[in-house]
Design a protein around this motif. Structure first.
Motif, PDB file in Angstrom:
ATOM      1  N   VAL A 125       4.084  12.913   0.033  1.00 38.87           N
ATOM      2  CA  VAL A 125       3.028  12.822   1.037  1.00 38.87           C
ATOM      3  C   VAL A 125       3.271  13.928   2.050  1.00 38.87           C
ATOM      4  N   VAL A 126       2.251  14.735   2.280  1.00 38.49           N
ATOM      5  CA  VAL A 126       2.333  15.869   3.196  1.00 38.49           C
ATOM      6  C   VAL A 126       1.450  15.592   4.406  1.00 38.49           C
ATOM      7  N   ARG A 127       1.995  15.845   5.579  1.00 37.74           N
ATOM      8  CA  ARG A 127       1.232  15.691   6.813  1.00 37.74           C
ATOM      9  C   ARG A 127       1.327  16.997   7.592  1.00 37.74           C
ATOM     10  N   VAL A 128       0.187  17.506   8.018  1.00 33.98           N
ATOM     11  CA  VAL A 128       0.100  18.789   8.707  1.00 33.98           C
ATOM     12  C   VAL A 128      -0.647  18.587  10.023  1.00 33.98           C
ATOM     13  N   ARG A 129      -0.066  19.088  11.101  1.00 29.34           N
ATOM     14  CA  ARG A 129      -0.705  18.898  12.411  1.00 29.34           C
ATOM     15  C   ARG A 129      -1.855  19.896  12.577  1.00 29.34           C
ATOM     16  N   VAL A 130      -3.066  19.360  12.654  1.00 32.32           N
ATOM     17  CA  VAL A 130      -4.279  20.154  12.885  1.00 32.32           C
ATOM     18  C   VAL A 130      -5.101  19.380  13.920  1.00 32.32           C
ATOM     19  N   PRO A 131      -4.852  19.598  15.212  1.00 33.66           N
ATOM     20  CA  PRO A 131      -5.496  18.773  16.237  1.00 33.66           C
ATOM     21  C   PRO A 131      -7.015  18.911  16.243  1.00 33.66           C
ATOM     22  N   LEU A 132      -7.677  17.812  16.550  1.00 38.09           N
ATOM     23  CA  LEU A 132      -9.109  17.844  16.808  1.00 38.09           C
ATOM     24  C   LEU A 132      -9.369  18.584  18.119  1.00 38.09           C
ATOM     25  N   PRO A 133     -10.558  19.145  18.301  1.00 35.57           N
ATOM     26  CA  PRO A 133     -10.874  19.735  19.600  1.00 35.57           C
ATOM     27  C   PRO A 133     -10.901  18.656  20.680  1.00 35.57           C
ATOM     28  N   GLU A 183       0.825   1.164  -3.896  1.00 33.63           N
ATOM     29  CA  GLU A 183       2.118   1.862  -3.928  1.00 33.63           C
ATOM     30  C   GLU A 183       2.185   3.096  -3.041  1.00 33.63           C
ATOM     31  N   HIS A 184       1.093   3.546  -2.493  1.00 28.67           N
ATOM     32  CA  HIS A 184       1.077   4.855  -1.843  1.00 28.67           C
ATOM     33  C   HIS A 184       1.087   4.761  -0.321  1.00 28.67           C
ATOM     34  N   ALA A 222       0.903  -1.159   0.000  1.00 26.06           N
ATOM     35  CA  ALA A 222       0.000   0.000   0.000  1.00 26.06           C
ATOM     36  C   ALA A 222       0.845   1.085   0.000  1.00 26.06           C
ATOM     37  N   ALA A 223       0.916   0.932   0.437  1.00 22.55           N
ATOM     38  CA  ALA A 223       1.741   2.102   0.699  1.00 22.55           C
ATOM     39  C   ALA A 223       2.942   2.124  -0.239  1.00 22.55           C
ATOM     40  N   ALA A 224       3.423   3.287  -0.529  1.00 23.59           N
ATOM     41  CA  ALA A 224       4.513   3.458  -1.484  1.00 23.59           C
ATOM     42  C   ALA A 224       5.861   3.340  -0.811  1.00 23.59           C
ATOM     43  N   LEU A 225       6.897   3.136  -1.631  1.00 21.89           N
ATOM     44  CA  LEU A 225       8.261   3.233  -1.148  1.00 21.89           C
ATOM     45  C   LEU A 225       8.553   4.689  -0.821  1.00 21.89           C
ATOM     46  N   VAL A 226       9.033   4.955   0.401  1.00 19.85           N
ATOM     47  CA  VAL A 226       9.283   6.338   0.795  1.00 19.85           C
ATOM     48  C   VAL A 226      10.754   6.653   0.594  1.00 19.85           C
ATOM     49  N   ALA A 227      11.033   7.708  -0.137  1.00 27.89           N
ATOM     50  CA  ALA A 227      12.398   8.099  -0.441  1.00 27.89           C
ATOM     51  C   ALA A 227      12.807   9.255   0.462  1.00 27.89           C
ATOM     52  N   THR A 228      13.723  10.084  -0.007  1.00 25.07           N
ATOM     53  CA  THR A 228      14.249  11.176   0.795  1.00 25.07           C
ATOM     54  C   THR A 228      13.258  12.312   0.902  1.00 25.07           C
ATOM     55  N   ALA A 229      13.363  13.082   1.953  1.00 26.07           N
ATOM     56  CA  ALA A 229      12.475  14.231   2.140  1.00 26.07           C
ATOM     57  C   ALA A 229      12.771  15.283   1.088  1.00 26.07           C
ATOM     58  N   ASP A 237       5.280  20.953  12.819  1.00 24.73           N
ATOM     59  CA  ASP A 237       3.873  20.686  12.564  1.00 24.73           C
ATOM     60  C   ASP A 237       3.592  20.293  11.128  1.00 24.73           C
ATOM     61  N   ARG A 238       4.632  20.082  10.338  1.00 21.53           N
ATOM     62  CA  ARG A 238       4.435  19.730   8.929  1.00 21.53           C
ATOM     63  C   ARG A 238       5.587  18.864   8.460  1.00 21.53           C
ATOM     64  N   THR A 239       5.287  17.800   7.769  1.00 23.31           N
ATOM     65  CA  THR A 239       6.318  16.981   7.124  1.00 23.31           C
ATOM     66  C   THR A 239       5.945  16.778   5.662  1.00 23.31           C
ATOM     67  N   GLU A 240       6.935  16.673   4.826  1.00 23.51           N
ATOM     68  CA  GLU A 240       6.710  16.359   3.422  1.00 23.51           C
ATOM     69  C   GLU A 240       7.795  15.393   2.971  1.00 23.51           C
ATOM     70  N   THR A 241       7.373  14.259   2.443  1.00 24.73           N
ATOM     71  CA  THR A 241       8.297  13.193   2.077  1.00 24.73           C
ATOM     72  C   THR A 241       8.021  12.736   0.657  1.00 24.73           C
ATOM     73  N   ALA A 242       9.069  12.624  -0.130  1.00 27.19           N
ATOM     74  CA  ALA A 242       8.908  12.193  -1.517  1.00 27.19           C
ATOM     75  C   ALA A 242       8.450  10.746  -1.581  1.00 27.19           C
ATOM     76  N   VAL A 243       7.690  10.437  -2.614  1.00 29.16           N
ATOM     77  CA  VAL A 243       7.185   9.086  -2.833  1.00 29.16           C
ATOM     78  C   VAL A 243       7.757   8.557  -4.136  1.00 29.16           C
ATOM     79  N   ALA A 244       8.412   7.402  -4.075  1.00 34.62           N
ATOM     80  CA  ALA A 244       8.938   6.766  -5.282  1.00 34.62           C
ATOM     81  C   ALA A 244       7.809   6.033  -5.989  1.00 34.62           C
ATOM     82  N   SER A 245       7.743   6.163  -7.308  1.00 30.95           N
ATOM     83  CA  SER A 245       6.642   5.561  -8.050  1.00 30.95           C
ATOM     84  C   SER A 245       7.146   4.916  -9.334  1.00 30.95           C
ATOM     85  N   THR A 246       6.439   3.866  -9.748  1.00 31.22           N
ATOM     86  CA  THR A 246       6.736   3.217 -11.026  1.00 31.22           C
ATOM     87  C   THR A 246       5.717   3.607 -12.089  1.00 31.22           C
TER      88      THR A 246
END
Length: 582
Positions: free
Chosen positions: A62-70, A487-488, A23-30, A43-52
């Motif tokens: 893939v971007v992840r942003v911290r936005v907490p629930l109440p 792959e993702h 499922a998930a893709a091979l994760v490469a360098t940021a 509060d934010r990460t961005e990581t490149a995704v290797a794809s065929t």
């Protein structure tokens, strides 16, 4: 069901209750580009995704942003205080999203995740670049996707062995330093009872504000849209007031978008514009908002929507496993039905999907275990429009090959029109179903979409007359579907779909559910492009100006090959790229 008024001014309105079918893709360098401010890094990460993918000039991350629930949402895993999306951009385009010519942000359909947009996103970004436009495509994951564990799929993909994935999910074998904790129970996902319509549109707004802080940039560059249920969510987003003061409109949803796009759906509060379809068909809705709320709080109402078979947490993950097997060894002999341990869920799912007729289903024989399939054929049997019985899960990826094929007349006969039940096509799809008919016989293979109608094609025909399929009805490459499923780092499917999101939409008239949707004219405030599948759901209620892709099923608007059987470019991404660049 009341339809939204046609007024364009931002005035209070009565919200229409929608009806939702079934499922998930091979994760490469940021990525090397730093965040705009050092304080933002935590509060934010961005990581490149290797794809065929064969579309090689599109960069994915893939971007992840911290936005907490109440806090009122209740206890939840820390990872669920983050929002995630897949970011697609052209390799020659700007590194910063604010510098792109356009940013398309897409809400997935029911039971779908960010990975489902992969084919469309790549094709659209590529075609826009050919037009001289550098756009981005943001494929959203809803917050509930945080509950998924892609570790086994990632491990199997990295090692080239699907058995590692199965062992992780079914045999408690370690992968990536982890052991599978099991599928979440109703008690473990209690916080989902607070994740409904209001939280979902708020999540999209908060993500946009975090990623593109300048409202003027958002209004000029962002195109908002979605697939299936995503059209309904985009409609409510457009109408929502996010600061609680309707007199100030800079925060209104429609002021965050330069335009809207609908993928086999409508930007409307009723799914696919099907006004009049009884809201009571949505489970539990007839009891009213108060009863549904109490049922969710007590755990009587499941907090994640699922069925005993075919559509539930385990079977959504099983699709990723099947996709991984077809990606790694498409012509290899499938052992999906044997290496995956037998459970009530898997056995019932196979029985429902692979029974030829009612006598076969009742007798329970022959079973899927009595047939030999390649991995590609097993995946085709799960999702192809000539096999999968649910219209919202169908794609046009080719046809069976390698042996005798007959009509599949379970759960419904192939001559519904003659019997006066043609209306069931909304649920079951328009194409005749087919199934292998020789247990213990040949190895059944899969004829890819671009080989249907080739000189060596047997041209299987239904006993009710005519071929099961034709080249004009096949549009998606099964190899690319398999890749998108496996792959993702953000899944193609959504394993824990919040029941509250469905019931909120169906009960949107009730106080306290959609009180923020006060900007009546929000849906009509921006240009809209409707992109419909010719054999899907949206094209059954055509509107002037619709782009209708002939032969497409509901998933094909996301997965169709960049070049079609007629030699022409894929029309959905072609028109979407032109609309974004206009």
């Amino acid at each position: 069901m009341r339809r939204r008024p046609a007024a364009r001014s931002p005035l209070p309105r009565t919200r229409a209750g929608g009806a939702l079918l079934a499922a998930a893709a091979l994760v490469a360098t940021a990525l090397t580009a730093p965040p705009p401010a050092a304080a933002r890094a935590a509060d934010r990460t961005e990581t490149a995704v290797a794809s065929t993918s064969p579309v090689t000039d599109v960069v994915e991350s893939v971007v992840r942003v911290r936005v907490p629930l109440p806090e009122s949402a209740g206890p939840r895993p820390e990872r669920c205080d983050w929002l995630s999306y897949l970011r697609y951009r052209h390799a020659d385009g700007p590194a910063a999203s604010k510098d792109a010519d356009r940013v398309l942000i897409a809400q997935p359909g029911i039971f779908a995740g960010a990975g489902s947009f992969d084919g469309l996103a790549r094709n659209t970004v590529h075609k826009a670049a050919a037009n001289g436009d550098h756009i981005e495509f943001w494929a959203l994951d809803r917050r509930s996707n945080c509950l998924e564990d892609p570790t086994g799929i990632q491990a199997g993909l990295a090692a080239g062995d699907v058995h590692l994935a199965v062992d992780y999910y079914y045999r408690q074998k370690e992968a990536g330093g982890r052991t599978f904790a099991g599928y979440q129970t109703n008690d473990q996902v209690k916080w989902l009872q607070n994740v409904g319509l209001a939280q979902t549109v708020r999540d999209q707004y908060d993500l946009l504000v975090k990623e593109l802080p300048d409202q003027a940039v958002r209004k000029r560059k962002v195109m908002c849209g979605g697939h299936s249920l995503g059209g309904v969510l985009t409609a409510y987003f457009a109408m929502w007031d996010f600061d609680g003061n309707p007199a100030t409109t800079g925060d209104a949803g429609y002021e965050q978008c330069a335009g809207y796009f609908a993928l086999d759906t409508r930007i409307d509060t009723g799914l696919l514009g099907m006004e009049g379809f009884p809201a009571e068909t949505v489970p539990l809705v007839e009891f009213g908002a108060g009863v549904v709320r109490l049922g969710l709080e007590a755990g009587i109402v499941p907090r994640a929507l699922s069925a005993p078979a075919v559509v539930n947490t385990e079977t959504m993950n099983l699709l990723a496993i099947a996709g991984l097997a077809a990606r790694l060894a498409p012509e290899g002999l499938s052992d999906l039905a044997t290496y995956v341990p037998s459970t009530f869920n898997t056995d019932t799912t196979y029985r429902l999907l692979f029974s030829k007729d009612y006598p076969t289903f009742v007798a329970g024989t022959p079973t899927v275990h009595d047939f030999r399939f390649t991995n590609a054929a097993a995946l085709g049997g799960l999702l192809d429009d000539n096999s999968q019985p649910l219209a919202f899960m169908q794609a046009s990826v080719g046809f069976w090959d390698g042996g005798k094929i007959v009509d599949k007349e379970f759960p419904a006969p192939n001559n519904l029109d003659e019997l006066g039940f043609g209306g069931l096509a909304t649920l079951l799809g328009t194409d005749k179903k087919a199934i292998p008919d020789t247990p213990g016989g040949p190895l059944y293979t899969w004829r890819n979409f671009d080989l249907v109608g080739a000189p060596d094609d047997p041209g299987h025909e239904s006993k009710h007359g005519g071929p099961f399929t034709t080249p004009a009805k096949e549009v998606t490459d099964i190899a690319q579907l398999a890749r998108s499923l496996s792959e993702h780092p953000l899944d193609f499917t959504e394993h824990y779909f919040p029941t509250k999101l469905i019931t909120d939409i169906a009960l949107a008239d009730a106080p306290g559910i959609a009180d923020g949707a006060v900007h009546t004219g929000g849906i009509d405030a921006n240009p809209t492009l409707n992109l419909q599948a010719g054999d899907g759901l949206g094209a059954r209620d055509p509107k002037p100006g619709d782009v209708i892709a002939t032969g497409y099923q509901h998933l094909d608007v996301l997965t169709a090959s960049a070049v079609q059987n007629n030699g022409r470019p894929e029309p959905i991404s072609l028109d979407l790229a032109a609309f974004a660049g206009r």
